[in-house]
Motif scaffolding. Sequence first.
Motif, PDB file in Angstrom:
ATOM      1  N   LEU A  71       1.013  -0.966  -0.041  1.00  0.00           N
ATOM      2  CA  LEU A  71      -0.068   0.009  -0.083  1.00  0.00           C
ATOM      3  C   LEU A  71       0.807   1.009  -0.079  1.00  0.00           C
ATOM      4  CD1 LEU A  71      -2.730  -0.933   2.621  1.00  0.00           C
ATOM      5  CD2 LEU A  71      -2.951  -1.153   0.201  1.00  0.00           C
ATOM      6  N   ASP A  72       0.422   2.257  -0.870  1.00  0.00           N
ATOM      7  CA  ASP A  72       0.980   3.649  -0.416  1.00  0.00           C
ATOM      8  C   ASP A  72       0.532   4.457   0.824  1.00  0.00           C
ATOM      9  OD1 ASP A  72       2.646   4.228  -2.464  1.00  0.00           O
ATOM     10  OD2 ASP A  72       1.666   5.761  -3.553  1.00  0.00           O
ATOM     11  N   GLU A  73      -0.862   4.214   0.976  1.00  0.00           N
ATOM     12  CA  GLU A  73      -1.308   4.910   2.045  1.00  0.00           C
ATOM     13  C   GLU A  73      -2.901   4.588   2.378  1.00  0.00           C
ATOM     14  OE1 GLU A  73      -2.955   9.150   1.786  1.00  0.00           O
ATOM     15  OE2 GLU A  73      -1.983   9.056  -0.214  1.00  0.00           O
ATOM     16  N   THR A 124     -10.140   4.126   2.045  1.00  0.00           N
ATOM     17  CA  THR A 124      -9.538   3.855   0.680  1.00  0.00           C
ATOM     18  C   THR A 124      -8.158   3.359   0.713  1.00  0.00           C
ATOM     19  OG1 THR A 124     -11.285   5.220  -0.279  1.00  0.00           O
ATOM     20  CG2 THR A 124      -9.444   4.655  -1.658  1.00  0.00           C
ATOM     21  N   LEU A 125      -7.922   2.189   0.446  1.00  0.00           N
ATOM     22  CA  LEU A 125      -6.543   1.583   0.238  1.00  0.00           C
ATOM     23  C   LEU A 125      -5.897   2.103  -1.029  1.00  0.00           C
ATOM     24  CD1 LEU A 125      -7.081  -2.204   1.469  1.00  0.00           C
ATOM     25  CD2 LEU A 125      -6.832  -0.137   2.915  1.00  0.00           C
ATOM     26  N   VAL A 126      -4.768   2.848  -0.826  1.00  0.00           N
ATOM     27  CA  VAL A 126      -4.444   3.466  -1.972  1.00  0.00           C
ATOM     28  C   VAL A 126      -3.217   2.799  -2.513  1.00  0.00           C
ATOM     29  CG1 VAL A 126      -3.337   5.561  -3.196  1.00  0.00           C
ATOM     30  CG2 VAL A 126      -5.050   5.720  -1.485  1.00  0.00           C
ATOM     31  N   VAL A 127      -3.155   2.378  -3.810  1.00  0.00           N
ATOM     32  CA  VAL A 127      -2.073   1.430  -4.390  1.00  0.00           C
ATOM     33  C   VAL A 127      -1.407   2.159  -5.408  1.00  0.00           C
ATOM     34  CG1 VAL A 127      -1.538  -0.927  -5.454  1.00  0.00           C
ATOM     35  CG2 VAL A 127      -3.475  -0.658  -3.578  1.00  0.00           C
ATOM     36  N   ARG A 128      -0.145   1.895  -5.606  1.00  0.00           N
ATOM     37  CA  ARG A 128       0.624   2.531  -6.766  1.00  0.00           C
ATOM     38  C   ARG A 128       1.073   1.533  -7.765  1.00  0.00           C
ATOM     39  NH1 ARG A 128       3.102   7.589  -7.299  1.00  0.00           N
ATOM     40  NH2 ARG A 128       2.872   7.626  -4.897  1.00  0.00           N
ATOM     41  N   ASP A 129       0.669   1.793  -8.883  1.00  0.00           N
ATOM     42  CA  ASP A 129       1.211   0.701 -10.102  1.00  0.00           C
ATOM     43  C   ASP A 129       2.824   0.702 -10.498  1.00  0.00           C
ATOM     44  OD1 ASP A 129       1.321   2.538 -12.220  1.00  0.00           O
ATOM     45  OD2 ASP A 129      -0.417   2.007 -12.956  1.00  0.00           O
ATOM     46  N   ARG A 130       3.196  -0.092 -11.421  1.00  0.00           N
ATOM     47  CA  ARG A 130       4.554   0.162 -11.739  1.00  0.00           C
ATOM     48  C   ARG A 130       4.794   1.424 -12.461  1.00  0.00           C
ATOM     49  NH1 ARG A 130       5.046  -1.434 -17.064  1.00  0.00           N
ATOM     50  NH2 ARG A 130       3.097  -2.691 -17.990  1.00  0.00           N
ATOM     51  N   GLY A 161     -10.490 -14.165  -7.665  1.00  0.00           N
ATOM     52  CA  GLY A 161     -10.691 -12.792  -7.641  1.00  0.00           C
ATOM     53  C   GLY A 161     -10.986 -12.515  -9.030  1.00  0.00           C
ATOM     54  N   HIS A 162     -10.871 -10.938  -9.441  1.00  0.00           N
ATOM     55  CA  HIS A 162     -11.243 -10.650 -10.774  1.00  0.00           C
ATOM     56  C   HIS A 162      -9.758 -10.361 -11.523  1.00  0.00           C
ATOM     57  CE1 HIS A 162     -12.791  -8.182 -13.730  1.00  0.00           C
ATOM     58  NE2 HIS A 162     -14.095  -8.705 -13.548  1.00  0.00           N
ATOM     59  N   GLY A 163      -8.543 -10.399 -11.156  1.00  0.00           N
ATOM     60  CA  GLY A 163      -7.430 -10.424 -11.797  1.00  0.00           C
ATOM     61  C   GLY A 163      -6.570  -9.575 -11.136  1.00  0.00           C
ATOM     62  N   LEU A 164      -6.921  -8.097 -10.960  1.00  0.00           N
ATOM     63  CA  LEU A 164      -6.033  -7.143 -10.270  1.00  0.00           C
ATOM     64  C   LEU A 164      -5.766  -7.469  -8.859  1.00  0.00           C
ATOM     65  CD1 LEU A 164      -7.559  -4.081 -12.229  1.00  0.00           C
ATOM     66  CD2 LEU A 164      -5.375  -5.337 -12.629  1.00  0.00           C
ATOM     67  N   ILE A 165      -6.823  -7.746  -8.276  1.00  0.00           N
ATOM     68  CA  ILE A 165      -6.623  -8.381  -6.785  1.00  0.00           C
ATOM     69  C   ILE A 165      -7.267  -9.506  -6.661  1.00  0.00           C
ATOM     70  CG2 ILE A 165      -6.098  -5.919  -5.892  1.00  0.00           C
ATOM     71  CD1 ILE A 165      -9.034  -5.971  -4.702  1.00  0.00           C
ATOM     72  N   GLY A 166      -6.939 -10.508  -5.415  1.00  0.00           N
ATOM     73  CA  GLY A 166      -7.494 -11.692  -5.631  1.00  0.00           C
ATOM     74  C   GLY A 166      -7.448 -12.257  -4.041  1.00  0.00           C
ATOM     75  N   ARG A 167      -8.091 -13.407  -3.907  1.00  0.00           N
ATOM     76  CA  ARG A 167      -7.889 -14.016  -2.658  1.00  0.00           C
ATOM     77  C   ARG A 167      -6.984 -14.975  -2.719  1.00  0.00           C
ATOM     78  NH1 ARG A 167     -14.053 -14.214   0.035  1.00  0.00           N
ATOM     79  NH2 ARG A 167     -14.830 -12.619  -0.980  1.00  0.00           N
ATOM     80  N   LEU A 168      -5.867 -15.174  -2.014  1.00  0.00           N
ATOM     81  CA  LEU A 168      -4.842 -16.248  -1.787  1.00  0.00           C
ATOM     82  C   LEU A 168      -5.435 -17.429  -0.921  1.00  0.00           C
ATOM     83  CD1 LEU A 168      -1.591 -14.184  -1.835  1.00  0.00           C
ATOM     84  CD2 LEU A 168      -2.599 -15.604  -3.622  1.00  0.00           C
ATOM     85  N   GLY A 169      -5.932 -16.942   0.340  1.00  0.00           N
ATOM     86  CA  GLY A 169      -5.890 -18.057   1.356  1.00  0.00           C
ATOM     87  C   GLY A 169      -6.708 -17.583   2.642  1.00  0.00           C
ATOM     88  N   LEU A 186      -2.233  -5.649  -9.120  1.00  0.00           N
ATOM     89  CA  LEU A 186      -2.572  -4.373  -9.406  1.00  0.00           C
ATOM     90  C   LEU A 186      -1.169  -3.412  -9.402  1.00  0.00           C
ATOM     91  CD1 LEU A 186      -4.824  -2.302  -9.650  1.00  0.00           C
ATOM     92  CD2 LEU A 186      -5.031  -2.004  -7.303  1.00  0.00           C
ATOM     93  N   ARG A 187      -0.461  -3.665  -8.529  1.00  0.00           N
ATOM     94  CA  ARG A 187       0.781  -2.914  -8.597  1.00  0.00           C
ATOM     95  C   ARG A 187       1.682  -3.147  -9.698  1.00  0.00           C
ATOM     96  NH1 ARG A 187       4.306  -4.304  -3.914  1.00  0.00           N
ATOM     97  NH2 ARG A 187       5.078  -2.283  -4.573  1.00  0.00           N
ATOM     98  N   ARG A 188       1.694  -4.415 -10.235  1.00  0.00           N
ATOM     99  CA  ARG A 188       2.503  -4.719 -11.386  1.00  0.00           C
ATOM    100  C   ARG A 188       1.907  -4.261 -12.761  1.00  0.00           C
ATOM    101  NH1 ARG A 188       3.044  -9.689  -9.992  1.00  0.00           N
ATOM    102  NH2 ARG A 188       1.057 -10.583 -11.105  1.00  0.00           N
ATOM    103  N   ASP A 189       0.558  -4.494 -12.869  1.00  0.00           N
ATOM    104  CA  ASP A 189      -0.175  -4.195 -14.047  1.00  0.00           C
ATOM    105  C   ASP A 189      -0.611  -2.569 -14.020  1.00  0.00           C
ATOM    106  OD1 ASP A 189      -0.104  -6.771 -14.837  1.00  0.00           O
ATOM    107  OD2 ASP A 189      -2.175  -7.238 -13.996  1.00  0.00           O
TER     108      ASP A 189
END
Length: 194
Positions: A71-73, A124-130, A161-169, A186-189
């Motif tokens: 997360l960024d913030e 809101t969880l803020v995420v930065r992509d590459r 999940g939908h692809g950009l984020i997902g459930r792992l376990g 989401l960070r990579r794409d």
Amino acid sequence: MPYETRGLDGADSAPDGPIAPANNELADPQSLKEWAAAYARSVVAPSAGADAEFILFRLGEERFAANLDELDEVANVVGGIAVAHASSLVIGLTNLRGEVLPLLDTGALLDAGSSVSIGASNRTLVVRDRRGRRSGLPVDAVIGVANLDPTTFNLYPGRRGHGLIGRLGIAEHDDAALTLVDLSPLRRDTLDQF
């Protein structure tokens, strides 16, 4: 022929050595159990057994955990505007300290039964992509930050999940279910697809 496995980033992250005998013979249960545990450690945590900081949040009645390093913030977003002809995964745009921030439908991305409406009590969880662009994932509430051992989560057979984020376990935490979330795609794409 050994099975082929791919990690979250698409790279082969299976443990070294064969995981099943050749010629479609079945491996003994103990070997498969050991391989599964090694594979889970390679997917979930770079340093197995080490606690990491996770942000705990709620969507509807479900509780989730995301690695704090992804997360960024965490921002307080109280409003936004809808965008015509945008992807159904984009719920709108908001102004966050002078930056235009796309807000994504976190419930839809996680296949959660609830959808978030933006209000004063949300976070809101803020995420930065590459490429340096940021996007927001509104959630109903942030529960807090906890040190968790990622290897204690029971991994799903496939990333859900939908692809950009997902459930792992999933794991039990504070006498309730806690779902581990992967934000790395989401960070990579990039958000060009929206």
